[in-house]
Design an enzyme around this catalytic site. Structure first.
Site, mmCIF file in Angstrom:
data_model
loop_
_atom_site.group_PDB
_atom_site.id
_atom_site.type_symbol
_atom_site.label_atom_id
_atom_site.label_comp_id
_atom_site.label_asym_id
_atom_site.label_seq_id
_atom_site.Cartn_x
_atom_site.Cartn_y
_atom_site.Cartn_z
ATOM 1 N N GLY A 18 0.862 -1.423 0.068
ATOM 2 C CA GLY A 18 -0.021 -0.126 -0.003
ATOM 3 C C GLY A 18 0.869 1.174 0.001
ATOM 4 O O GLY A 18 2.103 1.342 0.269
ATOM 5 N N ARG A 50 -2.396 8.465 3.395
ATOM 6 C CA ARG A 50 -2.997 9.266 4.464
ATOM 7 C C ARG A 50 -2.157 9.261 5.696
ATOM 8 O O ARG A 50 -2.250 10.078 6.615
ATOM 9 C CB ARG A 50 -4.402 8.395 4.806
ATOM 10 C CG ARG A 50 -5.453 8.608 3.917
ATOM 11 C CD ARG A 50 -6.583 7.882 4.324
ATOM 12 N NE ARG A 50 -6.461 6.679 3.614
ATOM 13 C CZ ARG A 50 -7.154 5.534 3.730
ATOM 14 N NH1 ARG A 50 -8.297 5.656 4.340
ATOM 15 N NH2 ARG A 50 -6.947 4.293 3.303
ATOM 16 N N TYR A 57 28.010 12.360 33.645
ATOM 17 C CA TYR A 57 28.268 11.461 32.358
ATOM 18 C C TYR A 57 29.149 10.517 32.388
ATOM 19 O O TYR A 57 30.395 10.686 32.450
ATOM 20 C CB TYR A 57 28.350 12.471 31.177
ATOM 21 C CG TYR A 57 28.619 11.866 29.713
ATOM 22 C CD1 TYR A 57 27.461 11.094 29.318
ATOM 23 C CD2 TYR A 57 29.543 11.815 29.203
ATOM 24 C CE1 TYR A 57 27.527 10.465 28.126
ATOM 25 C CE2 TYR A 57 29.875 11.346 28.042
ATOM 26 C CZ TYR A 57 28.755 10.336 27.470
ATOM 27 O OH TYR A 57 29.016 9.578 26.309
ATOM 28 N N ASN A 62 35.012 11.430 26.862
ATOM 29 C CA ASN A 62 35.404 10.346 26.104
ATOM 30 C C ASN A 62 35.385 10.674 24.501
ATOM 31 O O ASN A 62 35.659 10.045 23.801
ATOM 32 C CB ASN A 62 34.286 9.218 26.066
ATOM 33 C CG ASN A 62 32.855 9.934 25.621
ATOM 34 O OD1 ASN A 62 32.665 11.191 25.976
ATOM 35 N ND2 ASN A 62 32.210 9.144 25.134
HETATM 36 C C1 UD1 Z 1 -9.809 -4.111 2.730
HETATM 37 C C2 UD1 Z 1 -10.554 -5.303 2.343
HETATM 38 C C3 UD1 Z 1 -11.842 -5.084 3.334
HETATM 39 C C4 UD1 Z 1 -11.481 -4.853 4.670
HETATM 40 C C5 UD1 Z 1 -10.488 -3.687 4.840
HETATM 41 C C6 UD1 Z 1 -9.966 -3.896 6.606
HETATM 42 C C7 UD1 Z 1 -10.195 -5.991 0.085
HETATM 43 C C8 UD1 Z 1 -10.631 -5.610 -1.332
HETATM 44 N N1 UD1 Z 1 -11.035 -5.313 1.033
HETATM 45 O O1 UD1 Z 1 -10.022 -3.044 2.219
HETATM 46 O O2 UD1 Z 1 -12.933 -5.925 2.900
HETATM 47 O O3 UD1 Z 1 -12.721 -4.484 5.499
HETATM 48 O O4 UD1 Z 1 -9.433 -4.161 4.070
HETATM 49 O O5 UD1 Z 1 -9.144 -2.968 6.601
HETATM 50 O O6 UD1 Z 1 -9.433 -6.874 0.234
HETATM 51 N N2 UD1 Z 1 -2.641 -3.934 -0.516
HETATM 52 C C9 UD1 Z 1 -1.438 -4.250 -1.399
HETATM 53 N N3 UD1 Z 1 -1.544 -4.285 -2.933
HETATM 54 C C10 UD1 Z 1 -2.760 -3.575 -3.214
HETATM 55 C C11 UD1 Z 1 -3.739 -3.021 -2.443
HETATM 56 C C12 UD1 Z 1 -3.680 -3.292 -1.275
HETATM 57 O O7 UD1 Z 1 -0.322 -4.567 -0.947
HETATM 58 O O8 UD1 Z 1 -2.856 -3.655 -4.527
HETATM 59 C C13 UD1 Z 1 -2.206 -3.855 0.882
HETATM 60 C C14 UD1 Z 1 -2.449 -2.765 1.561
HETATM 61 O O9 UD1 Z 1 -1.018 -2.199 1.789
HETATM 62 C C15 UD1 Z 1 -2.981 -3.038 2.732
HETATM 63 C C16 UD1 Z 1 -4.000 -4.008 2.658
HETATM 64 O O10 UD1 Z 1 -3.601 -4.597 1.449
HETATM 65 O O11 UD1 Z 1 -2.102 -3.287 3.965
HETATM 66 C C17 UD1 Z 1 -5.276 -3.398 2.457
HETATM 67 O O12 UD1 Z 1 -5.436 -2.810 1.309
HETATM 68 P P1 UD1 Z 1 -6.698 -1.532 1.316
HETATM 69 O O13 UD1 Z 1 -6.470 -1.082 -0.278
HETATM 70 O O14 UD1 Z 1 -6.382 -0.323 2.376
HETATM 71 O O15 UD1 Z 1 -7.974 -2.404 1.643
HETATM 72 P P2 UD1 Z 1 -9.155 -1.631 2.046
HETATM 73 O O16 UD1 Z 1 -9.924 -0.748 1.191
HETATM 74 O O17 UD1 Z 1 -9.029 -1.364 3.443
#
Ligand code: UD1
Length: 449
Positions: free
Chosen positions: A12, A16, A349, A369
Site C-alpha cells: 500500500g 493518508r 556523564y 570520552n
Molecule cells: C480491505 C478489504 C476490506 C476490509 C479492509 C480492512 C479488500 C478488497 N478489501 O479494504 O474488506 O474490510 O481491508 O481494513 O481486500 N494492498 C497491497 N496491494 C494492493 C492493495 C492493497 O499490498 O494492490 C495492501 C495494503 O498495503 C493494505 C492491505 O492490502 O495493507 C489492504 O488494502 P486496502 O486497499 O487498504 O484495503 P481496504 O480498502 O482497506
C-alpha cells in the site's frame, strides 16, 4: 502440525500517513508495524512471504533484518489485494499446508487469533475470515453469512443499503487451505466499483465451489489498521495497555501504569517497581528487585538485580549495570559497564567507561570520552573513590582502591591505591578579601560620576 505460510501485504502507498516513509515502517512500541506482523506469524511457526511496493527498498531491508528467510516479492502496480497475493505465487504454489493473508499495517493481531484460524482450518474449514464489529463500519467489507458460514464479502462501495447495515466486517485477515487459495485466486476479476482485484471475492468463489468458509470474530482493538496518524496513536495506546498488563502480571509494580511506556521487547523482572513517567526504548532488560524512579529514559540497557535508578536518569546505547548499582538524579550512561554495588548519585556523564564494583562516582563526574574526532575509554577499577566534579580525560585508567581529589582533571593513569590530585593547590591570602571589596566599591563609585 500443519505447515503454515503467511503472506503479508505491504504494498500500500499509505498516502493518508502524509509521510516520506512507507507506512509499514512507522513504529508501534518501537518496532515497525510490518515487523510486528512478521513476529506474530513467526510465533505461530509460519513461513513468511511479504509483498512490497515498487521503490520500497527500505521495507525490504526492514523485513530481512527482522526475518532473514522471508520471501519478498514486489507488486509493481497496485491493482488490489488479490493481485498483491498473486505476486507471492512462488511462495504459495507448492505450499503444503495452510496460507494466511495478513496486512502489514495491522500490527496487533494476536497469536490467539492466528491459532484460532489454524484450528478452524485443521478442523475442516476451507477458508476462515477474521471478522470484527467496529464502531463505524463505513469503508469496510461486510461479511454476508448464512447458517454460520460466510457466503460473500461485499466491499462498502459495492454494497446495497441493506448490506451496509451489517455490522460484522472483514478485518482483511483470511486463512485458506492451500488448495482452496490456488483454486480461486486466478479466477478473481476486477468488475467492481474500484476496478481492483479483490481478495475478498475469493469467499464467493470458494463458497460457490461448495467449500466451507468459516468466520471467527476478534476484538476491534486487535485489528486496528494503521493508515493514518490517528490510527497509529490508537495502535500505540492499545499496544502499551497490553504491555503494561503483561509487565504487571509478571510481578512488577507500576505506580502509574498510564505514564510508563514500553517497547515491544522490554523485559521486566519480578518485584520491580517503576515510578511515573518512565520511557523504555528498545533493547532493555531489567532483572528482579529493581527500583526505577520517576522520569527516566532508558534504551538498549541491561539492569542488574536490586539496582536503584533515578529519578531523572538517562541510559542509552549499551549500558550494562550490575546488581545493586545506584544511579541518582541527572546521571547519563552510554556504552558503559558498571559493576555491582557501584554508585553515581548525582549529575554525571559516564560514556565509554568500564567501572568495577563498589566504586563511588562523585557528583559532577564527567568522562571526557570524545576529542572531537575519536571516542576513548575510561577504565575505573573496584573500590575506587572519584571525588566530586572530576573530569576523567579518556583514554585513562584508574586502578583499584584509588582516590581522585575533587575538582581534578585526570589526564594520566592512576595506579591502584594512589591518590590523584589534578588541580591547582589552594593558597589563602590572609586579610585580602576586604581589600578586594574596597577596590570593587571604588570602581563602582568612579562609574557613577
Ligand atoms: C480491505 C478489504 C476490506 C476490509 C479492509 C480492512 C479488500 C478488497 N478489501 O479494504 O474488506 O474490510 O481491508 O481494513 O481486500 N494492498 C497491497 N496491494 C494492493 C492493495 C492493497 O499490498 O494492490 C495492501 C495494503 O498495503 C493494505 C492491505 O492490502 O495493507 C489492504 O488494502 P486496502 O486497499 O487498504 O484495503 P481496504 O480498502 O482497506
Amino acid at each position: 502440525m500443519t505447515e503454515l505460510l503467511s503472506i503479508i501485504l505491504a504494498a500500500g502507498e499509505g498516502t493518508r500517513m502524509r509521510s516520506a516513509m512507507p507506512k509499514v515502517l512507522h513504529r508501534v512500541g518501537g518496532l515497525p508495524v510490518v515487523s510486528h506482523v512478521i513476529r506474530s506469524a513467526k510465533a505461530a511457526g509460519s513461513r513468511i512471504a511479504v509483498v512490497v511496493g515498487p521503490g520500497h527498498e527500505e521495507v525490504e531491508a526492514a523485513v530481512t533484518r527482522f526475518e532473514a528467510d522471508a520471501q519478498i516479492s514486489r507488486q509493481m502496480e497496485r491493482l488490489g489485494t488479490a493481485h498483491a497475493v498473486q505476486q507471492a505465487r512462488a511462495a504459495y504454489e507448492d505450499a503444503p499446508g495452510h496460507v494466511l493473508v495478513l496486512y502489514a499495517d495491522t500490527p496487533l493481531v494476536t497469536g490467539a487469533t492466528i491459532a484460532a484460524i489454524v484450528d478452524r482450518l485443521d478442523g475442516g474449514a476451507d477458508m476462515v475470515v477474521v471478522g470484527f464489529t467496529p464502531d463505524n463500519p463505513t469503508g469496510y467489507g461486510r461479511l454476508l453469512t448464512k447458517n454460520g458460514r460466510v457466503t460473500a464479502i461485499r466491499e462498502h462501495k459495492d454494497a446495497s443499503e441493506d448490506e451496509r447495515r451489517i455490522g460484522l466486517c472483514n478485518s482483511g485477515i483470511i486463512g485458506f487451505r492451500g488448495e482452496t487459495l490456488r483454486a480461486v485466486i486466478d479466477r478473481i476479476g476486477n468488475s467492481n466499483a474500484k476496478g481492483e482485484y479483490y481478495l475478498t471475492d475469493a469467499v464467493e468463489l470458494a463458497a460457490g465451489d461448495g467449500k466451507r468458509v468459516d468466520f471467527i470474530e476478534a476484538d476491534a482493538s486487535e485489528l486496528v489498521g494503521v493508515d493514518n496518524r490517528i490510527k497509529l496513536a490508537e495502535a500505540e495506546a492499545t499496544f502499551q495497555a497490553f504491555k503494561r498488563r503483561e509487565v504487571m502480571e509478571a510481578g512488577a509494580t507500576l505506580r502509574d501504569p498510564g505514564s510508563v511506556w514500553f517497547s515491544w521487547d522490554t523485559e521486566i523482572g519480578r518485584d520491580v517497581t517503576i515510578f511515573p513517567n518512565v520511557v523504555f526504548g528498545p533493547g532493555v532488560k531489567v532483572a528482579d528487585n529493581v527500583e526505577i524512579r520517576a522520569f527516566c529514559d532508558i534504551e538498549d540497557t541491561t539492569i542488574g538485580d536490586g539496582a536503584r535508578i533515578g529519578p531523572f536518569v538517562r541510559l542509552r546505547g549499551g549500558a550494562e549495570l550490575g546488581p545493586d548499582v545506584h544511579l541518582g538524579n541527572f546521571v547519563e550512561v552510554k556504552n558503559s559497564k558498571i559493576g555491582a554495588g557501584t554508585k553515581a548519585g548525582h549529575l554525571s556523564y559516564l560514556g565509554d567507561a568500564e567501572i568495577g564494583t563498589e566504586t563511588n562516582i562523585g557528583a559532577g563526574t564527567i568522562t571526557c570520552n570524545y576529542d572531537g574526532v575519536n571516542k576513548d575509554k575510561t577504565l575505573i577499577g573496584d573500590n575506587v573513590f572519584i571525588g566530586s566534579n572530576a573530569s576523567l580525560v579518556a583514554p585513562v585508567s584508574i586502578g583499584d582502591g584509588a582516590y581522585t581529589a575533587s575538582g581534578s582533571v585526570i589526564t594520566q593513569d592512576v595506579p591502584a591505591d594512589a591518590l590523584a590530585l589534578g588541580r591547582a593547590r589552594q593558597e589563602n591570602k590572609l586579610g585580602y578579601a576586604p581589600r578586594l571589596k574596597a577596590r570593587a566599591l571604588a570602581k563602582k563609585a568612579a562609574k557613577g560620576k
